[in-house]
Design an enzyme around this catalytic site. Structure first.
Site, PDB file in Angstrom:
ATOM      1  N   VAL A 199      -0.024   6.542   5.475  1.00 63.83           N
ATOM      2  CA  VAL A 199       0.891   5.989   6.388  1.00 63.83           C
ATOM      3  C   VAL A 199       2.172   5.326   5.772  1.00 63.83           C
ATOM      4  CG1 VAL A 199       1.171   4.261   8.020  1.00 63.83           C
ATOM      5  CG2 VAL A 199      -0.716   5.576   8.199  1.00 63.83           C
ATOM      6  N   ARG A 205      -0.928  -0.351  -6.392  1.00 58.36           N
ATOM      7  CA  ARG A 205      -1.751  -1.166  -7.311  1.00 58.36           C
ATOM      8  C   ARG A 205      -2.099  -0.049  -8.449  1.00 58.36           C
ATOM      9  NH1 ARG A 205      -7.811  -1.141  -3.989  1.00 58.36           N
ATOM     10  NH2 ARG A 205      -7.850   0.989  -3.543  1.00 58.36           N
ATOM     11  N   LYS A 235     -11.095  -5.602   9.746  1.00 53.62           N
ATOM     12  CA  LYS A 235     -10.030  -5.174  10.549  1.00 53.62           C
ATOM     13  C   LYS A 235      -9.909  -6.319  11.504  1.00 53.62           C
ATOM     14  CE  LYS A 235      -7.265  -2.273   9.822  1.00 53.62           C
ATOM     15  NZ  LYS A 235      -6.003  -2.183   8.679  1.00 53.62           N
ATOM     16  N   GLY A 254       0.814  -1.187   0.114  1.00 53.66           N
ATOM     17  CA  GLY A 254       0.087  -0.025   0.099  1.00 53.66           C
ATOM     18  C   GLY A 254       0.960   1.205  -0.045  1.00 53.66           C
TER      19      GLY A 254
END
Length: 364
Positions: free
Chosen positions: A49, A69, A206, A44
């Site tokens: 972050v 991506r 999550k 990612g």
């Protein structure tokens, strides 16, 4: 060995984090599990972050493989803010990978000693079903974990979790107390809560992913560390406005919609998140969950703080009591601090860094 680290200059933030560089002599514990090579993978990579973590890893002397991506048209995103970072030309490689195709991460992971899994396949406010999101999230995670085992070089795996995995715990601090890593959210408590600020798909996915990662590590002898983080705020190098920054500054944006307001704001500076990840990477022993949260403010305290510290935005006088806000409890970072980590930034740095970045990019 000499490593170069860049300190953030809160008076002159730029696209690369700002500040002067100073040379630091690496101590004997840096990096203990990376003695042979400093090669790590960050998934990612284009996100808020992950991009800041990549910047700090490069400054610390690591070689980084970042996965990104393609967009909906199948084209690569503009990631010049990554490729133009200091040291990127020598030590940053970009790989294309997608959680919908977990095997696509294998080339980026091969040869790495650690993997930071920051990618998540959905927005917190997505309307996709729990089943769809959770299946995609966990399948993507498991594929990456299996690639870590296949690589035979990965010593430690990091999963970026969320405070939603501990907030909704009912009797275990659900009345407004403080929670630690022993607490897990109860999905039914979340569903029965009147005021919600995230989708059930996000909470369930999550929780399922973090649980799966920890269980996988235990069964397969892989060191798994999960960092449980609240609202991450501060400066950013990514090109888009991070959702957590927008939420924390919603009042400055003139947005008083209830979905952006909380009874309690648990926050952490983006740089402290990256520093905590690198700290746990470089510790000889690190395992399990770590809450990483440094600032806790009530909604009226946030309003007063922003009004006083940043009067140029002229926040209107309003009655915050008329808003129905989600009630959240406090977060204990005692485990992380007991391990030796020290938070560097307070509320003023958190908000000022975010505001400067927003102004520099025309968001404010």
């Amino acid at each position: 060995m000499v490593r170069e680290e860049q300190e953030e200059d809160d008076n002159n933030n730029n696209n690369n984090g700002g500040g002067e560089r100073k040379l630091l002599v690496a101590d004997e514990t840096v990096p203990s599990l990376l003695d042979e090579t400093g090669l790590v993978c960050v998934t990612g990579g284009s996100g808020f972050v992950a991009s800041w973590l990549i910047m700090r890893l490069l400054q610390r002397g690591y070689s980084v493989r970042a996965t990104v991506r393609t967009n909906s048209e199948g084209n690569k995103k503009d990631i010049s803010y990554l490729t133009e970072l200091p040291f990127a030309s020598e030590r940053l490689q970009i790989f294309t990978a997608d959680l919908n195709e977990p095997e696509s991460f294998k080339p980026a992971i091969e040869g790495c000693k650690a993997v930071f899994h920051v990618a998540h396949p959905m927005d917190p406010n997505s309307n996709e079903t729990e089943e769809t999101v959770t299946k995609r999230t966990v399948q993507g995670l498991m594929g990456i974990l299996k690639s870590c085992l296949d690589a035979k070089t990965v010593k430690r795996f990091f999963y970026t979790s969320s405070a939603v995995t501990v907030f909704y715990s009912g009797g275990n601090g659900g009345g407004g107390g403080e929670v630690d890593e022993s607490v897990w959210s109860d999905v039914e408590v979340f569903r029965n809560q009147k005021e919600k600020r995230v989708s059930s798909s996000y909470v369930v996915s999550k929780m399922a992913a973090e649980t799966a990662a920890l269980e996988f590590g235990g069964k397969n002898g892989l060191e798994v560390v999960t960092l449980v983080i609240p609202l991450v705020v501060g400066p950013f190098i990514s090109s888009s406005l991070p959702s957590s920054v927008f939420i924390s500054l919603a009042m400055l944006f003139g947005n008083y919609k209830e979905k952006y307001l909380f009874d309690t704001y648990n926050m952490v500076h983006i740089d402290d998140v990256a520093r905590a990840m690198i700290f746990l990477l470089e510790k000889p022993v690190a395992k399990g969950r770590y809450i990483c949260s440094s600032v806790e403010m009530k909604i009226d305290e946030v309003f007063e703080f922003l009004s006083t510290k940043f009067p140029q935005f002229q926040l209107p006088s309003i009655d915050l009591n008329k808003y129905k806000v989600e009630k959240r409890m406090g977060l204990s970072s005692k485990k992380l601090k007991s391990a030796g980590f020290e938070f560097k930034y307070g509320a003023e740095e958190i908000f000022s860094g975010a505001i400067r970045s927003c102004q520099a990019r025309g968001f404010l």
